[in-house]
Structures are given as structure tokens and as C-alpha cells.
Motif scaffolding. Structure first.
Motif, PDB file in Angstrom:
ATOM      1  N   SER A  18       0.902  -1.120  -0.034  1.00 15.67           N
ATOM      2  CA  SER A  18       0.031  -0.067  -0.039  1.00 15.67           C
ATOM      3  C   SER A  18       0.846   1.353  -0.010  1.00 15.67           C
ATOM      4  O   SER A  18       2.089   0.971   0.099  1.00 15.67           O
ATOM      5  N   GLU A  44      -4.139  -9.363   0.037  1.00 13.88           N
ATOM      6  CA  GLU A  44      -5.180  -8.774  -0.960  1.00 13.88           C
ATOM      7  C   GLU A  44      -4.641  -7.585  -1.339  1.00 13.88           C
ATOM      8  O   GLU A  44      -4.770  -7.547  -2.875  1.00 13.88           O
ATOM      9  N   ALA A  45      -4.058  -6.568  -0.471  1.00 15.61           N
ATOM     10  CA  ALA A  45      -3.509  -5.341  -1.064  1.00 15.61           C
ATOM     11  C   ALA A  45      -2.265  -5.438  -1.821  1.00 15.61           C
ATOM     12  O   ALA A  45      -2.068  -4.943  -2.930  1.00 15.61           O
ATOM     13  N   ASN A  47      -1.788  -8.205  -3.703  1.00 12.90           N
ATOM     14  CA  ASN A  47      -1.983  -8.753  -5.257  1.00 12.90           C
ATOM     15  C   ASN A  47      -2.399  -7.558  -5.877  1.00 12.90           C
ATOM     16  O   ASN A  47      -2.610  -7.600  -7.315  1.00 12.90           O
ATOM     17  N   GLU A  48      -3.201  -6.640  -5.415  1.00 17.07           N
ATOM     18  CA  GLU A  48      -3.570  -5.397  -6.374  1.00 17.07           C
ATOM     19  C   GLU A  48      -2.462  -4.677  -6.912  1.00 17.07           C
ATOM     20  O   GLU A  48      -2.549  -4.218  -7.966  1.00 17.07           O
ATOM     21  N   THR A  49      -1.365  -4.444  -5.970  1.00 15.06           N
ATOM     22  CA  THR A  49      -0.103  -3.893  -6.523  1.00 15.06           C
ATOM     23  C   THR A  49       0.257  -4.675  -7.790  1.00 15.06           C
ATOM     24  O   THR A  49       0.704  -4.152  -8.808  1.00 15.06           O
ATOM     25  N   ASN A  51      -1.113  -6.929  -9.705  1.00 14.02           N
ATOM     26  CA  ASN A  51      -2.100  -6.633 -10.929  1.00 14.02           C
ATOM     27  C   ASN A  51      -1.774  -5.448 -11.625  1.00 14.02           C
ATOM     28  O   ASN A  51      -1.870  -5.267 -12.851  1.00 14.02           O
ATOM     29  N   ARG A  52      -1.648  -4.461 -10.821  1.00 16.82           N
ATOM     30  CA  ARG A  52      -1.263  -3.009 -11.400  1.00 16.82           C
ATOM     31  C   ARG A  52       0.016  -3.108 -12.056  1.00 16.82           C
ATOM     32  O   ARG A  52       0.134  -2.315 -13.179  1.00 16.82           O
TER      33      ARG A  52
END
Length: 254
Positions: A18, A44-45, A47-49, A51-52
């Protein structure tokens, strides 16, 4: 031909779940770097990174580590080198905070702060240098803080860990420079992410009170930090090493 500043580079960014670390990882990927994103417990956070990063068309993956056991810094870098097939850039952005009077700080808090904020940087930098020294090139970027060179009451523990990072930066720059490795430190002021965002939401007067000490009249944004981080590790900046770069809106306080 490409105008991407980090095309073909291999980067490891700690603290990628994050805030500033996530923004740095995503910006590096947008500029063409393959990224190993190192996070903590919030998968979860993280994995968002990841994916970005992959959305930018680069190779990216990552894993969560517990940097309260600072030796995990070595393991995280070793895992990243194996995934990336080498290493050009390490960003040490993992961190935690503790703003308490010294009489209230516990033994466990002292150990945790130095494990995460200082010792993990040493372990990960040592591991990165093993690879970078063989290729005679590389960039290590430490995430410091203006609290590393600006004392504040009730922040002795945090200030101490960040001050150590600044001197570590300069020492490693001198030691690793002959091996072609540059080491710099980015020292943010108040940035609207993480704890600061929470404080803004929880305390009605927090933003107005803190902005009074920032001549530019606003908080920083993780995007600002990522842009500076990009410059510090880019080929355009090939002669800067051992520098402590404040990004703080000319802040008068820590």
C-alpha cells in the motif's frame, strides 16, 4: 525504440502492499521494469499492486514477509532475484511507526521498530549487493523520513530508526560506489497515505493543524514520492549517490 526510463530493468520494492511502496512499484512497472513486490500480511492489497504492475505489460509477482524478523529482508531479495533473473534496483520501503513518549515505549516496540525500519534494510541491501557487485551496477534506494534529520519530542524511537537509515545510506554509497552501485535515500514529509489518511479521517482539525507547517499548503501524495523515486534510480541520475533527498513541501516540522 522506447522512451520508458526503466525498460528492461529488474526491480524489487519492499512495502509494496500500500501507500508509497505500492505507488513506486506501479510507477516502475509503467516505466518498463519487471517487479518483485514485497509485502507484509495484507496479501489482498499486495495482489492489487501486482495486478497494477502486470497491467503495464511487465513480469511481476510477489510475496508477503514478516519484517519484524529482519532476516526476512535477505530472503525477500533472494526470492526476487530468482523470479526476476537478476536485480538492477532495490527499494527499501517497508516501515512502521511509533509515536510515543519514551517512558511509554515497550521493549517489544523497540525491537520491532529497529527490526523493520533499520535492520531489514541492512539485510536486504546486503543481499542485493551480492548480485549487483557481480554485474558492477545497480541502485539501492532507502525510504527515510524528514524525521531522520529533524528531531521531534515523543518520536525518539521513530526518529532513531530513520536517522540510522540516513547514515547507512551514506556509508553504503561510499563502500559500494567502487562496485558501480549507487545508494540514495528519499526522505518524505507528510504524505496522504496510511497513518496520515487515518488521522485526517479520525481528527477533524488534524489536516488544518499540520498543513500550517507546510509552506506549499498541502500534504504530499504517493504519486509525488514515486516520481522522485523514479528519478533517483533512473539513468538520468547516474552521478548522484549518498544523497538524502527531502520531499516535504518545505515542511518546517517533522
Amino acid at each position: 525504440m522506447t522512451d520508458k526510463k526503466l525498460e528492461g530493468k529488474k526491480a524489487i520494492v519492499t512495502g509494496s502492499s500500500s501507500g508509497m511502496g505500492a505507488e513506486i512499484a506501479a510507477r516502475f512497472a509503467a516505466e518498463g521494469a519487471d517487479v518483485w513486490a514485497v509485502g507484509g500480511g495484507n496479501l489482498e492489497a499486495l495482489n492489487e499492486t501486482i495486478n497494477r504492475c502486470t497491467a503495464s505489460g511487465v513480469r511481476s509477482d510477489g510475496k508477503g514477509y514478516d519484517f519484524s524478523k529482519s532476516e526476512q529482508g535477505s530472503i525477500a531479495v533472494d526470492d526476487g532475484v530468482k523470479f526476476l533473473g537478476g536485480l538492477d534496483i532495490l527499494v527499501n520501503c517497508a516501515g512502521t511507526r511509533n509515536f510515543k513518549p519514551i517512558l511509554e515505549v515497550t521493549d517489544e516496540e523497540i525491537h520491532t521498530m529497529f527490526e523493520v525500519n533499520t535492520k531489514s534494510f541492512y539485510f536486504s541491501s546486503r543481499e542485493a549487493a551480492k548480485t549487483m557487485s557481480q554485474q558492477k551496477s545497480g541502485d539501492i534506494l532507502m525510504m527515510g523520513s524528514i524525521s531522520g534529520h529533524r528531531a521531534r519530542p515523543e518520536r525518539s524511537l521513530y526518529c532513531g530508526t530513520k536517522a540510522a537509515v540516513e547514515l547507512l545510506t551514506q556509508s553504503l554509497a561510499m563502500e559500494l560506489g567502487p562496485m558501480g552501485i549507487r545508494v540514495n535515500c528519499l526522505a518524505p514529509g507528510l504524505v496522504s497515505s496510511g497513518r496520515v489518511k487515518t488521522k485526517i479521517q479520525e481528527e477533524k482539525d488534524y489536516a488544518d493543524r499540520r498543513i500550517k507547517g507546510i509552506p506549499l499548503g498541502r500534504f504530499g501524495d504517493p504519486v509525488n514520492i514515486a516520481a522522485t523515486a523514479l528519478f533517483l534510480v533512473s539513468p538520468e541520475n547516474e552521478f548522484m549517490s549518498g544523497s538524502i533527498v527531502s520531499v516535504d513541501g518545505a515542511s518546517m516540522t517533522g
